[in-house]
Motif scaffolding. Sequence first.
Motif, PDB file in Angstrom:
ATOM      1  N   GLU A  83       0.836  -1.203   0.000  1.00  0.00           N
ATOM      2  CA  GLU A  83       0.000   0.000   0.000  1.00  0.00           C
ATOM      3  C   GLU A  83       0.875   1.258   0.000  1.00  0.00           C
ATOM      4  N   HIS A  84       1.962   1.210   0.748  1.00  0.00           N
ATOM      5  CA  HIS A  84       2.899   2.333   0.795  1.00  0.00           C
ATOM      6  C   HIS A  84       3.499   2.574  -0.593  1.00  0.00           C
ATOM      7  N   ARG A 138       9.269  -2.112  -5.516  1.00  0.00           N
ATOM      8  CA  ARG A 138       8.625  -2.207  -6.825  1.00  0.00           C
ATOM      9  C   ARG A 138       9.489  -1.475  -7.837  1.00  0.00           C
ATOM     10  N   ASP A 139       9.670  -2.108  -9.015  1.00  0.00           N
ATOM     11  CA  ASP A 139      10.412  -1.489 -10.103  1.00  0.00           C
ATOM     12  C   ASP A 139       9.463  -0.748 -11.034  1.00  0.00           C
ATOM     13  N   VAL A 140       9.896   0.426 -11.487  1.00  0.00           N
ATOM     14  CA  VAL A 140       9.133   1.178 -12.479  1.00  0.00           C
ATOM     15  C   VAL A 140      10.089   1.674 -13.552  1.00  0.00           C
ATOM     16  N   PHE A 141       9.554   1.876 -14.742  1.00  0.00           N
ATOM     17  CA  PHE A 141      10.297   2.450 -15.857  1.00  0.00           C
ATOM     18  C   PHE A 141       9.643   3.785 -16.181  1.00  0.00           C
ATOM     19  N   ILE A 142      10.422   4.871 -16.135  1.00  0.00           N
ATOM     20  CA  ILE A 142       9.852   6.198 -16.312  1.00  0.00           C
ATOM     21  C   ILE A 142      10.438   6.878 -17.551  1.00  0.00           C
ATOM     22  N   GLU A 143       9.637   7.770 -18.104  1.00  0.00           N
ATOM     23  CA  GLU A 143      10.042   8.578 -19.247  1.00  0.00           C
ATOM     24  C   GLU A 143       9.711  10.025 -18.939  1.00  0.00           C
ATOM     25  N   TYR A 144      10.622  10.944 -19.276  1.00  0.00           N
ATOM     26  CA  TYR A 144      10.383  12.359 -19.027  1.00  0.00           C
ATOM     27  C   TYR A 144      11.140  13.195 -20.048  1.00  0.00           C
ATOM     28  N   ALA A 173       2.123   1.769  -3.434  1.00  0.00           N
ATOM     29  CA  ALA A 173       1.060   2.282  -4.300  1.00  0.00           C
ATOM     30  C   ALA A 173       0.917   3.791  -4.133  1.00  0.00           C
ATOM     31  N   GLN A 174       1.053   4.280  -2.910  1.00  0.00           N
ATOM     32  CA  GLN A 174       0.987   5.718  -2.671  1.00  0.00           C
ATOM     33  C   GLN A 174       2.119   6.440  -3.399  1.00  0.00           C
ATOM     34  N   ALA A 175       3.322   5.870  -3.329  1.00  0.00           N
ATOM     35  CA  ALA A 175       4.475   6.486  -3.984  1.00  0.00           C
ATOM     36  C   ALA A 175       4.303   6.500  -5.499  1.00  0.00           C
ATOM     37  N   VAL A 176       3.782   5.411  -6.059  1.00  0.00           N
ATOM     38  CA  VAL A 176       3.555   5.350  -7.504  1.00  0.00           C
ATOM     39  C   VAL A 176       2.480   6.347  -7.913  1.00  0.00           C
ATOM     40  N   ASP A 177       1.464   6.532  -7.069  1.00  0.00           N
ATOM     41  CA  ASP A 177       0.416   7.513  -7.361  1.00  0.00           C
ATOM     42  C   ASP A 177       1.009   8.913  -7.505  1.00  0.00           C
ATOM     43  N   VAL A 178       1.978   9.242  -6.650  1.00  0.00           N
ATOM     44  CA  VAL A 178       2.632  10.543  -6.749  1.00  0.00           C
ATOM     45  C   VAL A 178       3.323  10.677  -8.104  1.00  0.00           C
ATOM     46  N   ALA A 179       3.959   9.589  -8.546  1.00  0.00           N
ATOM     47  CA  ALA A 179       4.627   9.622  -9.850  1.00  0.00           C
ATOM     48  C   ALA A 179       3.627   9.841 -10.975  1.00  0.00           C
ATOM     49  N   HIS A 180       2.481   9.160 -10.907  1.00  0.00           N
ATOM     50  CA  HIS A 180       1.463   9.313 -11.948  1.00  0.00           C
ATOM     51  C   HIS A 180       0.911  10.740 -11.986  1.00  0.00           C
ATOM     52  N   GLU A 181       0.850  11.385 -10.825  1.00  0.00           N
ATOM     53  CA  GLU A 181       0.302  12.734 -10.750  1.00  0.00           C
ATOM     54  C   GLU A 181       1.325  13.807 -11.113  1.00  0.00           C
ATOM     55  N   SER A 182       2.590  13.427 -11.178  1.00  0.00           N
ATOM     56  CA  SER A 182       3.643  14.399 -11.441  1.00  0.00           C
ATOM     57  C   SER A 182       3.577  14.906 -12.879  1.00  0.00           C
ATOM     58  N   THR A 183       3.682  16.213 -13.045  1.00  0.00           N
ATOM     59  CA  THR A 183       3.733  16.795 -14.383  1.00  0.00           C
ATOM     60  C   THR A 183       5.096  16.573 -15.029  1.00  0.00           C
ATOM     61  N   PHE A 184       6.054  16.136 -14.247  1.00  0.00           N
ATOM     62  CA  PHE A 184       7.415  15.915 -14.729  1.00  0.00           C
ATOM     63  C   PHE A 184       7.500  14.662 -15.599  1.00  0.00           C
ATOM     64  N   ILE A 185       6.720  13.631 -15.277  1.00  0.00           N
ATOM     65  CA  ILE A 185       6.810  12.344 -15.954  1.00  0.00           C
ATOM     66  C   ILE A 185       5.811  12.276 -17.111  1.00  0.00           C
ATOM     67  N   THR A 186       6.291  11.836 -18.276  1.00  0.00           N
ATOM     68  CA  THR A 186       5.411  11.674 -19.428  1.00  0.00           C
ATOM     69  C   THR A 186       4.842  10.265 -19.513  1.00  0.00           C
ATOM     70  N   ALA A 187       5.528   9.279 -18.933  1.00  0.00           N
ATOM     71  CA  ALA A 187       5.026   7.900 -18.929  1.00  0.00           C
ATOM     72  C   ALA A 187       5.690   7.134 -17.805  1.00  0.00           C
ATOM     73  N   ILE A 188       4.938   6.197 -17.206  1.00  0.00           N
ATOM     74  CA  ILE A 188       5.482   5.338 -16.165  1.00  0.00           C
ATOM     75  C   ILE A 188       4.901   3.937 -16.346  1.00  0.00           C
ATOM     76  N   ASP A 189       5.774   2.942 -16.336  1.00  0.00           N
ATOM     77  CA  ASP A 189       5.366   1.546 -16.491  1.00  0.00           C
ATOM     78  C   ASP A 189       5.770   0.758 -15.256  1.00  0.00           C
ATOM     79  N   ASP A 190       4.841  -0.025 -14.745  1.00  0.00           N
ATOM     80  CA  ASP A 190       5.094  -0.852 -13.567  1.00  0.00           C
ATOM     81  C   ASP A 190       5.778  -2.144 -14.007  1.00  0.00           C
TER      82      ASP A 190
END
Length: 242
Positions: free
Chosen positions: A59-60, A98-104, A62-79
Motif C-alpha cells: 500500500e505504501h 517495486r520497479d518502475v520504468f519512467i520517461e520524461y 502504491a501511494q508512492a507510484v500515485d505521486v509519480a502518476h500525478e507528477s507533471t514531470f513524468i510523461t510515462a510510467i510503467d510498472d
Amino acid sequence: MTGDTDDRELLRATLDVWHPDCWGIESSEQTGASVVGHGAATDGRFAFERCTIYGDSSEHLAQAVDVAHESTFITAIDDLGDGRRATPDAPAMGRAARDVFIEYEATDGVGAAFVSRGFVLDSHYEVRGGRETWNLLVRTTRDEFGRTLDSIRDDLHADITLDRLAPATQAPPPERPDTHAEALTPRQQEALALARRRGYYSWPREVTARELAGDLGVSKTTFLEHLRRAEATLLGPDERVE
C-alpha cells in the motif's frame, strides 16, 4: 563536457541534490518512500530510467507510484512488478519494493543533465527524505567540473552540494558501520532527515516541530514520535542521555 585533455583526470564525485519538479523527491517527501535509480539514457528529447521504489508495504508503494502518476514531470510510467532489491542497504530502505520504468522530457531531469554532460552513474543514486545522493564518474578537469555543476544548477534551478571529489583510483573512505541507522523505518528516516536539513538541531532552533509536522502532513505528536524513536535508535541503549 570539455576541457584540456592534458589536464583531464577520471574523477569520482558524490553529490547531494535537490531540484524542483522531481517525482522522486516529491514522493519521498509526501509518502516517506525511498527511491533508487539505476541510471538514465536519453535520445535527446526524452530521458528514460529504471527505478526501484522502497516502502513499508504494498500500500505504501502504491501511494508512492500515485505521486509519480500525478507528477507533471513524468510523461510515462510503467510498472515492472516486484523490485529486484539491487542495492546493498535495501533491507534498511523498506520491506517492500517495486520497479518502475519512467520517461520524461530530457531537459527537465537531473539524470539527463548529468548524462548529456559526460557523467556516468557509479552504481546507483538514492532519494530519501526529499534529497538525492548521486555517485558519479567523469573524465574532466577540476575547473571544468565546477563550471559544469554551475551550469546544471542554473539550468534546473537545482541545489547541488559537493560532498566528495577525488581521483577514481583513490579508494573511498571506509564507511563506519551504522547498525542503528539500518533499524530506522522510512518514516523515521524522513523525519530525522527533514529535522537536520531545516535546522531543528541548530541553536537556536531555526524551525519548530509543528512546522516540520506540517511539511510532512502529519500531526505534531506523530512527527515527534517518529523523531524521538529515530533518536533513541541511533543513540543506542548504552548511549542515551538521561
